[in-house]
Each structure stands twice: as structure tokens, then as C-alpha cells.
Write an enzyme that holds these catalytic residues in place. Sequence first.
Site, PDB file in Angstrom:
ATOM      1  N   HIS A  25      -2.330  19.682   0.795  1.00 19.67           N
ATOM      2  CA  HIS A  25      -2.878  18.358   1.102  1.00 19.67           C
ATOM      3  C   HIS A  25      -4.237  18.209   0.456  1.00 19.67           C
ATOM      4  CE1 HIS A  25      -6.177  19.120   3.993  1.00 19.67           C
ATOM      5  NE2 HIS A  25      -5.466  20.171   4.370  1.00 19.67           N
ATOM      6  N   CYS A  26      -4.606  16.958   0.163  1.00 20.65           N
ATOM      7  CA  CYS A  26      -5.944  16.669  -0.345  1.00 20.65           C
ATOM      8  C   CYS A  26      -6.676  15.867   0.720  1.00 20.65           C
ATOM      9  CB  CYS A  26      -5.876  15.931  -1.673  1.00 20.65           C
ATOM     10  SG  CYS A  26      -4.923  14.399  -1.633  1.00 20.65           S
ATOM     11  N   ALA A  27      -7.559  14.967   0.331  1.00 25.01           N
ATOM     12  CA  ALA A  27      -8.380  14.271   1.321  1.00 25.01           C
ATOM     13  C   ALA A  27      -7.579  13.318   2.195  1.00 25.01           C
ATOM     14  CB  ALA A  27      -9.500  13.495   0.619  1.00 25.01           C
ATOM     15  N   ARG A  29      -3.741  12.852   1.476  1.00 27.28           N
ATOM     16  CA  ARG A  29      -2.312  12.898   1.192  1.00 27.28           C
ATOM     17  C   ARG A  29      -1.697  14.266   1.457  1.00 27.28           C
ATOM     18  NH1 ARG A  29      -1.827   9.803  -4.682  1.00 27.28           N
ATOM     19  NH2 ARG A  29      -3.702   8.541  -4.483  1.00 27.28           N
TER      20      ARG A  29
END
EC number: 2.7.1.199
Length: 620
Positions: A25-27, A29
Site C-alpha cells: 500500500h502507499c499513502a 491505495r
Amino acid sequence: MEYHTLAQDILGHIGGRENIVSLVHCATRLRFKLKDNHKADAEGLKKNPGVIMVVESGGQFQVVIGNHVHDVWQAVRAEAGLADETSEAIKDNEKAGNLCSQLIDIVSGIFTPFIGILAASGILKGLLALAVVCGWLSVEGGTYKIWFAASDALFYFFPLILGFTAGKKFGGNPFITMAIGGALIHPTMIAAFNVSQQSGVLTDAFLGIPVTWFNYSASVIPIILAAWVSCWLEKQSTRLLPAAMKNFFAPVICLSITVPLTFLVIGPLATWLSQMLANGYQWIYALAPWLAGAVMGALWQVCVIFGLHWGLVPLMINNLAVLGHDSMLPVLLPAVMGQVGAALGVLLRSQDARQKMLAGSSVTAGIFGITEPAVYGVNLPLRRPFIFGCVAGAIGGGIVGFSSSHVYSFGFANIFTLAQMIPPGGVDSTLWGGIAGTLLALILSCVMTLVAGIPRNSTPDAAIPVMPGEDDILSPMTGTVLALDQVPDATFASGLLGQGVTIIPSDNKVIAPFAGEVASLFQTRHAIGLLSDSGIELLIHVGIDTVRLEGKPFTAHVKVGDAVKPGDLLLTFDRQAILDAGYDLATPIIITNSDAYRDVLAVAGTAVTAGTPLLSIIHQ
């Protein structure tokens, strides 16, 4: 348990745990790598109120969640039984994509695990630079030194961090590749490099082979290539060695071969490649910096939508490692602020309460670099604001490029990037140019959106009389009626999930408010989704955070797919048990497809009886 149901729904719509190759996961998503994307139901997943958007790009199936993505990621991992961020055990079944998709997947998989601390380190570096320029701190003081160490540690020890994440991404033992990264920045190696810089020093050798020393602190490419080699060696060693020996001798083989190979071949080649990339970018940038800024300012948010921006992150970090500064990040800031300004324009012009609420929260998030809420929730659905944001980003980026603005530490484009633009020698025209381009993008996109950003039929017109539609929604329970923004839960109160009201129930029953069917029923029975015969989607969520009660106070009298008519009993619950457990009984009644209608009006007073009118739908 809070995100248990959402995690189940996500897994159900992506083809189940067996279809997952990797998950990071990113910030904002969840980034899935799936065996077969055709098994995923993107349209079905978009209907979940906990999902902002679904994007398929760069070989990834990306589920946009929002700021609480880490919690959802943990819930999905727990529900799917994933041992770590990536499910490498089934990696061999992955279908190969094109080269670009594979590279983007590799880069995002290596960098996303520490995206938060990466951004935090850059912000702290920028604030320290601002404090020195303003005379608040001295570089000789202990306060500066301690905070500088905190901000610089991640970058200095990049080979360690990247060694770990690259090892996991390439399917090897991450502690072996982390040890290789540690060898690259070992004090002995740094000392050897410093000595080699002196004139007249004899060349060192490894088994008779001359060694060229480099300083690999803050480097990116050498450790990634070394990690790939190590993971390949580990797999071959594990396959060939007897079971009793592989746990010990496979790491020995990896360390004893990969570390010398890195210092002799991989490191020098990667360093040369790093310098070529940095110098090549500088050559292109020098030809027409204003054009480079305009192109990046216009297209950056488009790249973000498709996940292609990850391909540029290593280049920015490489520029800082090789050149000591980067000119790409500054020209991206107008692109970010262009979308923020467009969302601000929607906030100021729109007369739709839900749209204004969503735009307001998007502006706040966008200032700090999180543009997905603004792009997906506000600007892109209206089209014109997104275009205006890109146009303003291009103009602002051109000004920033023309001003030769640079950053001197890495971060992600947000308001703190301005502090990172302060040159080591003090404030000069490059900083003012960066500020001017950023502010112009923000103001220009806001003004354009105010003037022509929202089509006339997208905003309710006070001059047109509002006539009630044929759809009236009856109250599903008896109790006190409150405005939705008074519910003690930010997700419901913000209107992100739809328009509606809140009821504080005075009895223990939930009845059907219209003729239709049961569309969804949470396993914990605390919430139920209904679909009317005319297409209205309604969510009834009994209490706040009552999912934590695991269904104990709730009894369902229907199941998914059942047809219902007004007054049919749907749920019963133990009011006192919920209160005794310390939970709020505030029950949001929400039209989750509010966007399909011109407005949703509350027609009940401060008190309502089950089966009497509660909401009225106003059609387009």
C-alpha cells in the site's frame, strides 16, 4: 474488526486470496498484483462505500481507500492469511506483463513500504533548512545536529532500507540483502573510500583484483541490483543444497559472492549508470527548463492516476544522491497545487452540501500532498476542474522550471516542499520563482473553476423551484432525528458515503422504509443495505463502531436477496446492551447513490415514528 467487512468485500471482488500475487500500500491505495485481472470485479468493488476508486494500471489492481489505507491493508492481510506485504510463495504463477509494467511494479514494491517515513524525513529536512535561514537554529548547535540526524538517517542508510525491501520484492531473504546493504556503508568501506581520495594512495585489491572505492551512502541503484543478484543466488543455492545445509550455507554463499561482486562490478557499473541518468536528465532539463516544467506540471497528475509516477521517484532520489539537488520535484508542486486550487474552486462555487464537504476535505489533504480525494472525488468526476488543474500546473511548472528551482532533500510534493527549495547558501531567486509558480497554479486553477469549472446542471439553482420526486423514504426506526453532520463519526458526517440523516433510536426495531430487496447484510448484523424497486440504494448503520460488538446485540430477520415491502421487520437489537458496552446509538440513514439525484431532503421533524416519511428524493 473495524475494517473486517470491508476487507472481506475487497477480497471477494478481486478473486479471493488465491488470486493475489502481492499486496502493498502507499499513502491512499492498496496495490494488488493479481494472477488474473479478469477475475477481479472493479465495477462491483467501486460500489462499496469504503472504496473511493479502483484503478488498473502499471500491472497493478489499485484500490483507492483514503487516509486509513494502512488499517484496511492490515485487515485484508489478516483476512487473506498473508504472512507479509507480498505473497511471494505464489509468485511463480504470476503472468508476465510488459516491461514498463514490470518496472513500475518493482519500483512501487520496493519504495511503498517506507513511503511515510520517506516523506517525513524530507519535510523535517526542509523545516531545518528554514530554521537555519531564519536564524532560529545554528548548524553548530546540538539541537540542529540531533534533528538533522533524525532527518538524514533514512537517506544515509538507504542501502540498508532498500536492501530489506528489495530482498522481499525479489523473493529472497530480506535480512541477507539488508546485510549486503550494510556492507556497502560499513565504516571500513567509507574509510577506504576517504583514503582513496587522497593523492598517491595505492589501489586496494580483492584476491588480486583492483578495487575502485565509492561512497554508497544514500545510493539507490547499486543495492537494488545487488539484491536481485543475491536473491537469484539464494534460490539456486536453496534448490541445490541438502535440506540440512541450506539454512546456513545459502546465506554464506550469497554474502561471500554478492558483496565482493558488488564492490568489484555491480557497484561501479551502477554508479556509472546513476551518473549517466543524472547527467542525462540534467542535459534534457538544461535545453528548455521551462518546457520540462510545463510538461511535468501538466502530466504529473495523469501519471498519478495510472500509477506511472513511481517510475520517476528513483530518478529524483538518484539526482539528489549524485548531484546533491533535484529539479524535478519542484516542478511537480504546481501540479499538486493546481488540483488543490480546482477543488477549492468547487468548494467556493458549489451549492451542493455533499460536494462542498468532499471538496473541503480534499483541499486539506491536497495541501499535504494527498491529491487522490481531490482528483477522484471532486475534480475528475466534474472533468473541467481536473483539466483546469492540469493547465494551471503546466503554467506554474513552466515558471518553476524557468526559475531553476531545486530541492536539496527528497520528499513528496506538498506545502513543505517550499522549505526544501531553500538553497544551502540562503534564499535567492530560485526559491521565489518556486513560490510564485506554485501560488499561481493554486490561484489560477481556483479562479478558472469558479468561473467555468462546474457545468450549470451540476449545481442546484436556487431560482428553480424544487419539486419533490415520487420516491419518499419512510423512517426505518422510531427516535430523534439529527443532521448527518452531527453523527460522531467523520466518515459519515463528512457526507463522503452519501446524503441522509441520523436517528437516535428509542426502540429496538429496524423496518423496511420502501419496497425493494436486501442488497447487503454485514456479518455482524449491525448494518444493512437495501435497494428500492426504483433504484435507491440505502444504508442503515445501527450505532457507531458497533461492528466491534461482533454481532452479539443484533438479530437479522432477513437475508441478502430477500424481497421486502414497507414495514417489514429487518433487524432487532438490544439497545441497553449496546449502551452498556459504551457505544453510541446514533444511526446514520444514508442514500449511498446520492450522486444519482439532484438532492436528498429531510422531511421529518426532530422526532420521527417508524413508517412515517423521513427523506424525499429530488430527481435531476
